[in-house]
Design a protein around this motif. Structure first.
Motif, mmCIF file in Angstrom:
data_model
loop_
_atom_site.group_PDB
_atom_site.id
_atom_site.type_symbol
_atom_site.label_atom_id
_atom_site.label_comp_id
_atom_site.label_asym_id
_atom_site.label_seq_id
_atom_site.Cartn_x
_atom_site.Cartn_y
_atom_site.Cartn_z
ATOM 1 N N SER A 1 -7.464 7.050 -0.017
ATOM 2 C CA SER A 1 -6.884 7.923 1.011
ATOM 3 C C SER A 1 -7.854 8.052 2.182
ATOM 4 O O SER A 1 -9.040 8.270 1.988
ATOM 5 N N THR A 2 -7.334 7.914 3.385
ATOM 6 C CA THR A 2 -8.213 7.982 4.566
ATOM 7 C C THR A 2 -7.780 9.046 5.560
ATOM 8 O O THR A 2 -8.371 9.164 6.626
ATOM 9 N N TYR B 1 -2.897 5.116 4.244
ATOM 10 C CA TYR B 1 -3.522 4.782 2.960
ATOM 11 C C TYR B 1 -3.858 3.292 2.909
ATOM 12 O O TYR B 1 -3.017 2.438 3.238
ATOM 13 N N ASP C 1 0.255 9.419 -5.444
ATOM 14 C CA ASP C 1 0.596 10.758 -4.998
ATOM 15 C C ASP C 1 1.263 11.576 -6.100
ATOM 16 O O ASP C 1 1.146 12.801 -6.121
ATOM 17 N N ASP D 1 0.405 4.077 -2.777
ATOM 18 C CA ASP D 1 0.136 5.453 -2.367
ATOM 19 C C ASP D 1 1.131 6.416 -3.008
ATOM 20 O O ASP D 1 0.764 7.521 -3.430
ATOM 21 N N ASP E 1 -9.549 7.222 -4.074
ATOM 22 C CA ASP E 1 -8.453 6.299 -4.393
ATOM 23 C C ASP E 1 -7.940 5.558 -3.172
ATOM 24 O O ASP E 1 -6.911 4.884 -3.228
ATOM 25 N N ARG F 1 0.800 -1.222 0.000
ATOM 26 C CA ARG F 1 0.000 0.000 0.000
ATOM 27 C C ARG F 1 0.836 1.276 0.000
ATOM 28 O O ARG F 1 0.429 2.284 -0.591
#
Length: 578
Positions: A209-210, A215, A168, A164, A207, A160
């Motif tokens: 993202s939290t 991520y 990004d 990410d 996508d 992950r």
């Protein structure tokens, strides 16, 4: 011969793509079946623009199959996507299902199908069968809930941080002030068009993202409310324990190695499947020219994370409808392939997609333009028959009328669509009257059964009854227009007498065509083979307008020869007797 073959390949986009796909398949997976792919999300009506997502790889796969190569066309039904919004015309109460998988949302009220997804898949499945499109359908609901992608999901969660990092790069590029990629689309793209063109997945899906928790590329559906309004709060790579919370208040910890109620976010899901299926060729919507799009990002993720390669394939342009600026399933009421197949035969619809390169936009006619389209199709058939068709036109015709495996059904006696439309318009579908008129079109070779003219006759009738406004329908007068007849001068009366005197001798489509054009020539003292002059054209238009007013009460109408045949000689005499 080599020159002909080369020119055919240069002119025919399908052959060129087939060459590229075969070469790429031989490089990537020698000895294995060639895999091409499409993806459709049954989130609403699957319209004629979406059909390009399937038709483009179908035509390429069919060409590969014609060459004797084994090929598989995968059609992914993205029915595990989330229900994003309630379309126009649907009960607002369906908003309670937003966030659920499309297969868990009830079908629209009154539907015979078990779910929202099945309701919108069904007409597309029927249309694809009628169009001769061979494919292997894959339900993403079935794949995910059966654990088919378990190893890929666990791998994506382990990787992950790397995923990410890839995402990004594009999050940065998408920020205000960033330099945009060169535009490749042919016209401005608005939000509705982007949604319509995305083809599969959701253009606006997050996508993964939290925020503060980190991520995570996996999105669970809540075990209580069945929605994806969830946030992953923790994950352990060793135990695969995943903890999430939902806006409904539920919190839960599950073992991802056993959990089958969730999916990878779209920008990871799509490239994962490219690698999983070994896809060589897949087209994409025009929105993918933008930085940060799922296709662009997916190309990086499939290579850097999943160790695969991005499919080759074109971006396809929009498909419009005559009289409409664009199609978008989000607006509701857009024509779907089944609607087109009600008014046109399958080979004609195939031809519209085959004759245009994927990056060329085109329109499908639901208005009067369909008659001109059929005229063009019939003219092409005549060129095919006499060998005068251009190589690219002949290739498109072949792809439209047959697949590698079979000929598509066709009308045994394909009479002019505009003639058939005029006839069923005047007869209001009365089969006995329709047969009488069609029999008189060519007395030397008469139609003996309406079955000879089907299914084209049925398509023309459907067009007349469903797409021609009532005020444009043809209504033949019941009684003569005595006021108009009484106001005519001697020259106009003379033209009507000339027409009626030659009626019996010219009672066929070709005969009446020649006769109505000849009357103004005779009145002007010109030979029957006289070339049209501006003055003669004016006289002919004036004569035709008079006939229309006396027969149907308007200045225009169906082609006069067809109209006269439909009205019948006895009634024509009654309405036109000066």
């Amino acid at each position: 011969m080599p020159i002909v073959a080369q020119s055919t390949t240069e002119a025919d986009w399908v052959s060129r793509f087939a060459d590229e796909v075969i070469a790429e398949a031989d490089r990537r997976a020698p000895g294995k079946p060639v895999v091409v792919a499409s993806g459709l999300s049954p989130s609403g009506p699957i319209h004629l623009g979406n059909l390009r997502e399937v038709m483009t790889p179908h035509l390429v796969a069919d060409e590969i199959r014609r060459r004797g190569r084994e090929v598989v066309h995968i059609l992914s039904w993205d029915d595990y996507d989330r229900f994003r919004k309630v379309p126009a015309g649907i009960d607002p109460s369906w908003a309670e299902h937003i966030g659920k998988p499309l297969t868990s949302v009830p079908a629209p009220a009154g539907s015979e199908y078990s779910s929202w997804a099945e309701h919108f898949k069904a007409p597309m499945i029927a249309a694809l069968a009628e169009l001769g499109i061979e494919y292997r359908g894959i339900s993403q609901t079935e794949q995910y809930t059966a654990g088919a992608y378990r190893e890929q999901i666990l791998f994506a969660m382990r990787e992950r941080a790397q995923i990410d990092a890839v995402l990004d790069r594009y999050r940065t590029k998408a920020k205000p002030g960033a330099k945009a990629a060169p535009k490749q689309q042919q016209k401005p793209v608005d939000e509705a068009e982007i949604e319509a063109a995305e083809g599969s997945g959701a253009a606006d899906e997050d996508d993964g993202s939290t925020g503060g928790a980190g991520y995570f590329p996996y999105k669970p559906y809540c075990s209580v409310c069945d929605r994806d309004l969830t946030t992953v709060t923790a994950y352990d790579d060793e135990t695969t324990e995943l903890t999430y919370s939902c806006v409904c208040g539920h919190q839960e910890t599950v073992k991802l190695s056993e959990h089958n109620r969730g999916k990878l976010v779209w920008k990871v899901d799509w490239p994962m499947r490219w690698a999983y299926e070994g896809v060589i060729f897949e087209p994409s919507g025009v929105d993918h020219s933008s930085p940060g799009s799922s296709f662009v990002v997916g190309g990086q993720i499939v290579r850097e994370i999943f160790g695969g390669e991005q499919p080759i394939g074109p971006m396809y342009a929009f498909v419009g409808i005559s009289g409409m600026a664009k199609m978008s399933s989000s607006k509701g009421g857009v024509p779907i392939p089944a609607d087109a197949l009600e008014i046109m035969e399958a080979p004609l619809l195939r031809w519209l997609y085959a004759r245009r390169r994927p990056n060329q936009s085109f329109k499908i006619a639901f208005d009067q333009e369909i008659q001109r389209l059929y005229d063009e199709w019939d003219a092409l058939e005549r060129k095919i028959a006499d060998g005068s068709a251009q190589a690219a036109d002949a290739a498109a015709y072949s792809r439209a009328t047959r697949t590698a495996d079979r000929e598509l059904p066709r009308t045994p006696r394909p009479l002019s669509y505009r003639t058939l439309a005029s006839v069923v318009d005047i007869t209001t579908g009365d089969e006995q009257q329709t047969l009488r008129i069609l029999r008189d079109l060519d007395p030397g070779n008469p139609v003996t059964s309406l079955d000879e003219t089907r299914p084209r006759l049925d398509r023309a009738q459907a067009w007349i009854t469903t797409h021609v406004p009532a005020d444009q329908r043809t209504r033949v007068r019941d009684e003569p227009d005595t006021e108009l007849l009484g106001s005519l001068g001697e020259a106009e009366r003379g033209s009507l007498r000339l027409l009626l005197e030659g009626l019996d001798d010219h009672w066929s489509l070709d005969g009446l065509t020649a006769h109505v054009y000849a009357v103004p020539k005779i009145q002007a003292g010109l030979p029957l083979d006289a070339k049209p002059t501006p003055e003669l054209k004016v006289a002919q238009r004036t004569f035709f307008a008079l006939l229309y007013r006396l027969l149907v009460g308007r200045d225009t109408g169906p082609r006069l020869p067809t109209l006269l045949l439909a009205v019948g000689a006895e009634r024509v005499r009654k309405l036109l007797a000066p």
